[in-house]
Design an enzyme around this catalytic site. Structure first.
Site, mmCIF file in Angstrom:
data_model
loop_
_atom_site.group_PDB
_atom_site.id
_atom_site.type_symbol
_atom_site.label_atom_id
_atom_site.label_comp_id
_atom_site.label_asym_id
_atom_site.label_seq_id
_atom_site.Cartn_x
_atom_site.Cartn_y
_atom_site.Cartn_z
ATOM 1 N N TYR A 39 13.414 96.757 -15.380
ATOM 2 C CA TYR A 39 14.082 96.702 -14.186
ATOM 3 C C TYR A 39 15.384 97.922 -14.393
ATOM 4 C CZ TYR A 39 11.809 93.056 -11.463
ATOM 5 O OH TYR A 39 10.757 92.235 -10.962
ATOM 6 N N ASP A 59 12.651 90.723 -4.312
ATOM 7 C CA ASP A 59 13.292 90.321 -3.251
ATOM 8 C C ASP A 59 13.303 91.410 -1.941
ATOM 9 O OD1 ASP A 59 13.746 87.790 -4.354
ATOM 10 O OD2 ASP A 59 15.681 88.444 -5.286
ATOM 11 N N ARG A 77 20.229 90.763 -10.553
ATOM 12 C CA ARG A 77 21.302 91.248 -9.577
ATOM 13 C C ARG A 77 22.555 90.211 -10.052
ATOM 14 N NH1 ARG A 77 18.411 89.864 -4.213
ATOM 15 N NH2 ARG A 77 20.621 90.199 -3.339
ATOM 16 N N ARG A 128 7.614 89.571 -8.312
ATOM 17 C CA ARG A 128 7.847 89.279 -6.733
ATOM 18 C C ARG A 128 9.173 89.575 -6.222
ATOM 19 N NH1 ARG A 128 6.114 83.035 -6.808
ATOM 20 N NH2 ARG A 128 7.265 83.448 -8.526
#
Lengths: 239, 239
Positions: free
Chosen positions: A105, A52, A192, A50
């Site tokens: 990622y 951002d 992040r 999910r």
């Protein structure tokens, strides 16, 4: 009821993230509307990651209960910043979220003095000095099972804070510097905050040891800033 | 009066090309306004390649009579889709257009079934069959001096139609297929009509021989369509 698997790409710049939110433009909404149009039935998507607001995906995976739709027909009704790469029948009961073994990622940075018209919104522009070896030393501490409490907002839905990192590394190619990480699952903002905290190490504001110490369940306040969303990509999901 | 050289990048998507045009947003206007703001004097730019509406540049070069401005300060006042990579004093009398020995362009194509959110506006999407060897055979005919009358609009400002092609080739890397060409100078639309005509060869609608025959000064009507602007990049200029 058959189960279908969707492989999806999107440029996250103009989306308020993956998850449906009233009044906001989200990837889930966009896809569910396109599927409902083609399949003439309501569809509820389950997704592997999910993402951002502002985060991109080149290898997102979603699933739904229903027949697969034709990818070309879906792309014809979808907005240009999201595309279905494949839509196919999956094994009965396939669940894109629960069945995923790991997610990979990539966080992209552009290391050069002038900003770039082609990388705006696609990579974090970094015109200052940066210690790439320090970043690599941080990444070397990541593989294994750690408590990532320090790397997710205090107000959070998560109940378990340990994550199993399978691989993590920084790679440089010309002006581009990329952080690649594969883990079983990720918490909200985890990548992040990891990048933001490693950047503090790479600019001399924090030691590699202090970064490593955060992996033992320290409070969020001890980690660094949340790096901007536009450098982050969900690249692939393994099943 | 000193002379300055500007090295420039721009995403051509939202520009009506390089050259100043009343009422339209052009790269020349954008840069001349930024230079005038910083230098507090009117500046007239001379450019190596006057790119058309929608064409990109990763290595454009321009010159002007005047002191160089600070690249970082210029980028602070320029729109995000154009950036100055360098602005420096050049030899007296340097002229970005007249002094250029050759220009190199690249035409990018994306060969895959689904369209791509990341390559939209950046590469020509090609979901159909394509004969890459036929493209390569066409490119092999290009080096040397030829009359390119067939590859530029009939209504044209050009008076000389011979151009000297130094190098031309198609290169494939994964899903991307790129046409690279270096010549002394290019005529209006020349690269795009070359690509459009080669694509007719690559889809069986024209022979390699008929493509070669166009290089002897045939009329425009005998060549193929003008390929879309958004695949084309001015990559570098040699002095």
């Amino acid at each position: 009821m058959p189960t279908a698997r969707l492989d999806i790409e999107y440029d996250g710049s103009d989306f308020a993230g993956w998850s449906r939110q009233p009044g906001l433009r989200t990837v889930q909404d966009e896809l569910e509307r396109a599927l409902a149009t083609l399949l003439r039935q309501e569809v509820a998507l389950t997704v592997a990651g999910r993402t951002d607001r502002g985060v991109h995906a080149s290898g997102q995976v979603a699933s739904y209960e229903g027949a697969p739709a034709e990818a070309t027909a879906l792309n014809a009704v979808l907005a240009p910043d999201v595309a279905v790469v494949a839509c196919a029948r999956a094994p009965d009961g396939f669940d894109a979220r629960r069945d995923a073994r790991s997610r990979t990622y990539c966080y992209r940075m552009l290391l050069r003095r002038p900003r770039s018209p082609f990388e705006r919104g696609r990579a974090l522009w970094w015109p200052r000095r940066i210690d790439v070896e320090a970043l690599q030393a941080c990444a070397a501490a990541l593989p294994g099972t750690h408590d990532f409490t320090a790397f997710t907002p205090t107000q959070t839905e998560h109940v378990r804070f340990e994550r199993d990192v399978l691989e993590a590394r920084w790679e440089r190619a010309g002006d581009l510097l990329e952080f690649w990480i594969t883990a079983d699952t990720f918490m909200r903002h985890m990548n992040r905050v990891l990048v933001g905290t490693m950047l503090e190490v790479a600019t001399g504001r924090r030691s590699v040891e202090s970064f490593e110490a955060l992996l033992t369940g320290r409070p969020r306040a001890e980690a660094g800033d949340t790096a901007p969303a536009h450098g982050l990509y969900l690249v692939s999901v393994a099943y």
